[in-house]
Design a protein around this motif. Structure first.
Motif, short mmCIF file in Angstrom:
data_model
loop_
_atom_site.label_atom_id
_atom_site.label_comp_id
_atom_site.label_asym_id
_atom_site.label_seq_id
_atom_site.Cartn_x
_atom_site.Cartn_y
_atom_site.Cartn_z
N THR A 230 0.84 -1.20 0.00
CA THR A 230 0.00 0.00 0.00
C THR A 230 0.87 1.25 0.00
OG1 THR A 230 -1.80 -1.12 1.15
CG2 THR A 230 -1.76 1.27 1.27
N LEU A 231 0.50 2.20 -0.86
CA LEU A 231 1.23 3.46 -0.95
C LEU A 231 0.43 4.55 -0.24
CD1 LEU A 231 2.29 3.31 -4.71
CD2 LEU A 231 3.62 2.62 -2.71
N ASN A 232 1.13 5.37 0.50
CA ASN A 232 0.48 6.45 1.25
C ASN A 232 1.07 7.80 0.85
OD1 ASN A 232 0.80 3.96 3.42
ND2 ASN A 232 -1.23 4.87 3.39
N ASN A 233 0.25 8.83 1.08
CA ASN A 233 0.69 10.22 0.89
C ASN A 233 1.27 10.45 -0.51
OD1 ASN A 233 -0.01 10.73 3.59
ND2 ASN A 233 2.02 10.06 4.29
N ILE A 234 0.42 10.22 -1.51
CA ILE A 234 0.82 10.43 -2.91
C ILE A 234 0.41 11.84 -3.32
CG2 ILE A 234 0.54 9.63 -5.28
CD1 ILE A 234 -0.27 6.90 -4.08
N THR A 235 1.31 12.53 -3.97
CA THR A 235 1.04 13.88 -4.45
C THR A 235 1.45 13.98 -5.92
OG1 THR A 235 1.46 14.81 -2.26
CG2 THR A 235 1.47 16.34 -4.11
N ILE A 236 0.58 14.60 -6.72
CA ILE A 236 0.92 14.84 -8.13
C ILE A 236 0.74 16.33 -8.40
CG2 ILE A 236 0.42 14.28 -10.53
CD1 ILE A 236 -0.75 11.67 -9.62
N ILE A 256 -2.90 16.94 -7.15
CA ILE A 256 -3.74 15.79 -6.81
C ILE A 256 -3.12 15.12 -5.60
CG2 ILE A 256 -4.53 13.53 -7.59
CD1 ILE A 256 -4.51 14.61 -10.43
N THR A 257 -3.92 14.80 -4.61
CA THR A 257 -3.41 14.12 -3.42
C THR A 257 -4.22 12.84 -3.19
OG1 THR A 257 -4.85 15.44 -1.99
CG2 THR A 257 -2.61 16.23 -2.34
N ILE A 258 -3.50 11.79 -2.83
CA ILE A 258 -4.12 10.50 -2.51
C ILE A 258 -3.54 10.05 -1.17
CG2 ILE A 258 -4.48 8.12 -3.24
CD1 ILE A 258 -3.95 9.03 -6.11
N PRO A 291 4.52 12.10 -10.22
CA PRO A 291 3.99 11.73 -8.90
C PRO A 291 5.09 11.74 -7.85
CG PRO A 291 3.36 10.15 -10.61
CD PRO A 291 4.42 11.01 -11.19
N GLN A 292 4.70 12.04 -6.63
CA GLN A 292 5.64 12.04 -5.51
C GLN A 292 5.12 11.13 -4.40
OE1 GLN A 292 5.86 16.17 -4.39
NE2 GLN A 292 7.42 16.66 -5.92
N LEU A 293 6.04 10.34 -3.85
CA LEU A 293 5.72 9.49 -2.70
C LEU A 293 6.45 10.03 -1.48
CD1 LEU A 293 6.11 5.93 -4.27
CD2 LEU A 293 3.99 7.10 -3.74
N GLU A 294 5.77 10.01 -0.35
CA GLU A 294 6.44 10.41 0.89
C GLU A 294 6.87 9.14 1.63
OE1 GLU A 294 5.57 12.87 5.01
OE2 GLU A 294 4.44 13.37 3.19
#
Length: 602
Positions: A230-236, A256-258, A291-294
């Protein structure tokens, strides 16, 4: 030198000049030899001592050279015989994949490695899952047992790696140890350079591939997690510049934030892309989404998606002119509008059509539909055209019938604004262009409404005598002529009527403006003159007529007034306006009360 003395003479100059020239070239050596013999011959009594001294200096220099090399190359450590490497079980790794790194070490020294510590330097985006042996691992360090001579060992690190794809990622391992009886640590390091190919976070854009310079198109962005975690704190971050801008009621215009994206889950976002591209030379524009992952409190860019949009520049060189360059039109006249189209853009126009906004105040819409190939709906007259390919031209003639009585103000100016509307291949929005025609003057007209009355609409009696008329008895009627001017001033307005010879002019008249009615007994005519009628002005001309039927008229409806004519000069377009009306008899169709009394002579 013997060669010089033998060949440097006149004989060789004349017979063997090449040898003489060579002797000339070596002459400096010959003269140097003579100079040496004269000055230094038999003076080297200390040559043996000098030779011994020179040899001593040479040996000392060699000794210093060898000592220097030894000083700089001597290594008291034992790292040369310590071997260290990093291996991975995955040949191709994407950002977000599960990876396993094995660090192998080997001691080829005859001495043991005391208190060894193996440090692992991993990328910031590495999430540790397992370390083997786990009991010897803490904070990226393995605390190992002493490594005996000629022995090997290994440790393993397992987890998920997140990093910027297509960039080198350095993974280093450093083995620190001491020699027996020494306190200073020695180190052996190794480096693994790994490039991640792609990412488990997949980004996709669905949209039309061709846009207009100034456009507003729907666009769909799909984000999918193809990994096993599972991926968390996704930002585009969304591109936002003077040329392109994303808008969405739900997302705003920033990014966009997920919060969470489970394995194999995807989320879809619907946005609108607004373009405002002023550079006419630009053929395409790229949308770049990164996309960016934290991970571990660090934002890590993932694979950048580049979506190229080609720029279509539909354009036409269009004109709309009146046929024969007319500058004015009269009521009931049909004028022609000529439209010329040329496709000067870089894309074909598909199913183009001309949309002509027209109301019924000036144009006769029913005649317009009959005279042209088109449809009229919601005050728009639409004419379909064939496809207009690049650099092709089209000429269109539209017949415009002017109403009998135009309306809409004073001194009308009439122009049309046809709109070219066309579909474009693979583009959602249509291309449209408004073409302005020159304005022309629209002249005025007169409404002529003559009638015969015995009673008013309210029932007041105007006429006198029996009704229906009776033979040899006089019946009097009133002729009522109402005039209504249109949109422009009329000057020199003249009205004339002809009376049958059996009609008697009683002399009773009434007018609302202009001069009084004049009767000419010689030709039994009446006339009325007004210097002018303003736009939208009304005028009324009323006069009494007497009829005494003869026996021959019994059972008929004799004519009272005939040959009604009116004319005047339209001062706006300098054209004559005229109207004619046939005859009026005693049937008095507008006098409903009088009709019930009788309309035929008895």
């Amino acid at each position: 030198m013997q060669f010089f003395t033998e060949h440097f003479n006149t004989h060789h100059l004349l017979h063997h000049p090449h040898k003489w020239f060579l002797a000339l070239l070596v002459s400096p050596i010959h003269f140097a030899e003579i100079h040496y013999e004269k000055k230094y011959h038999l003076n080297f009594v200390h040559a043996k001592k000098l030779f011994v001294f020179d040899i001593t200096l040479l040996l000392l220099a060699i000794t210093l050279f060898i000592s220097t090399i030894f000083w700089f190359t001597y290594d008291p450590t034992i790292t040369k015989l310590v071997y260290l490497n990093i291996k991975t079980t995955n040949s191709r790794v994407a950002s977000g994949n599960y990876v396993e790194y094995t660090i192998n070490y080997k001691n080829e020294n005859p001495l043991p490695l005391i208190s060894p510590i193996l440090a692992i330097n991993l990328p910031n985006g590495f999430i540790l899952d397992q370390a083997i042996p786990a009991d010897k691992f803490q904070n990226n360090f393995f605390t190992l047992d002493n490594i005996m001579p000629k022995t090997t060992g290994s440790v393993t690190i397992k987890g998920w790696i997140y990093a910027i794809p297509e960039q080198d990622n350095h993974i280093t391992a450093t083995l620190a140890f001491k020699q027996s009886g020494k306190e200073k640590y020695e180190e052996k390091s190794t480096l693994l350079i790994k490039t991640l190919r792609g990412s488990v976070l997949n980004t996709k854009i669905e949209s039309q591939k061709i846009i207009l310079p100034n456009d507003n198109i729907p666009i769909k962005i799909i984000i999918k997690n193809t990994g096993e975690k599972t991926l968390n704190n996704i930002t585009i971050p969304l591109p936002n510049s003077s040329e392109i801008k994303f808008v969405s009621k739900d997302l705003g215009q920033t990014n966009i934030t997920i919060n969470e994206l489970k394995p194999n889950e995807e989320q879809v976002f619907f946005l609108n892309l607004i373009t405002n591209i002023s550079d006419n030379n630009k053929k395409n524009i790229d949308l770049n989404l990164t996309p960016q992952l934290e991970i571990n409190r660090t934002k890590i860019n993932q694979t950048t998606l580049t979506y190229r949009l080609d720029i279509a520049r539909p354009k036409t060189n269009s004109t709309a002119v009146w046929q024969n360059n007319i500058e004015k039109a009269k009521p009931n006249e049909t004028v022609q509008l000529k439209i010329n189209l040329k496709n000067t853009g870089n894309i074909n126009l598909i199913n183009p059509k001309i949309e002509l906004p027209i109301t019924g105040s000036i144009v006769n819409v029913e005649q317009l539909k009959n005279l042209n190939n088109g449809t009229y709906k919601n005050q728009i007259f639409t004419i379909p055209l064939d496809n207009l390919e690049i650099n092709s031209t089209k000429e269109l003639i539209i017949n415009i019938p002017i109403n009998n009585f135009p309306q809409g103000g004073n001194d009308l100016l009439f122009s049309l604004s046809p709109r070219l509307n066309s579909s474009l291949n693979n583009i959602t929005n249509n291309y449209s262009e408004i073409i302005e025609s020159p304005a022309i003057k629209i002249g005025t007209n007169l409404l002529l409404n003559p009638e015969i009355r015995y009673f008013t609409n309210e029932g007041d009696q105007l006429g006198r005598g029996p009704l229906p008329p009776q033979v040899n008895k006089e019946t009097k009627y009133w002729a009522v002529i109402n005039l209504t001017n249109g949109t422009s001033k009329l000057s020199n307005v003249n009205l004339s009527v002809q009376l049958p010879n059996y009609i008697v002019w009683t002399g009773k008249t009434s007018v609302t403006n202009g001069s009084d009615i004049r009767y000419n007994a010689k030709n039994n005519t009446a006339s009325w003159v007004s210097n002018s009628l303003s736009a939208h002005e009304n005028a009324g001309i009323y006069f009494e007529l007497a009829l005494t039927p003869t026996t021959e008229m019994r059972g008929s409806s004799p004519i009272l007034v005939q040959n009604i004519a009116i004319n005047g000069l339209d001062s706006y377009i300098n054209e004559t306006v005229s109207q004619k009306y046939g005859s009026l008899d005693i049937t008095i169709p507008d006098d409903k009360i009088g009709q019930t009394k009788g309309i035929k002579v008895e």
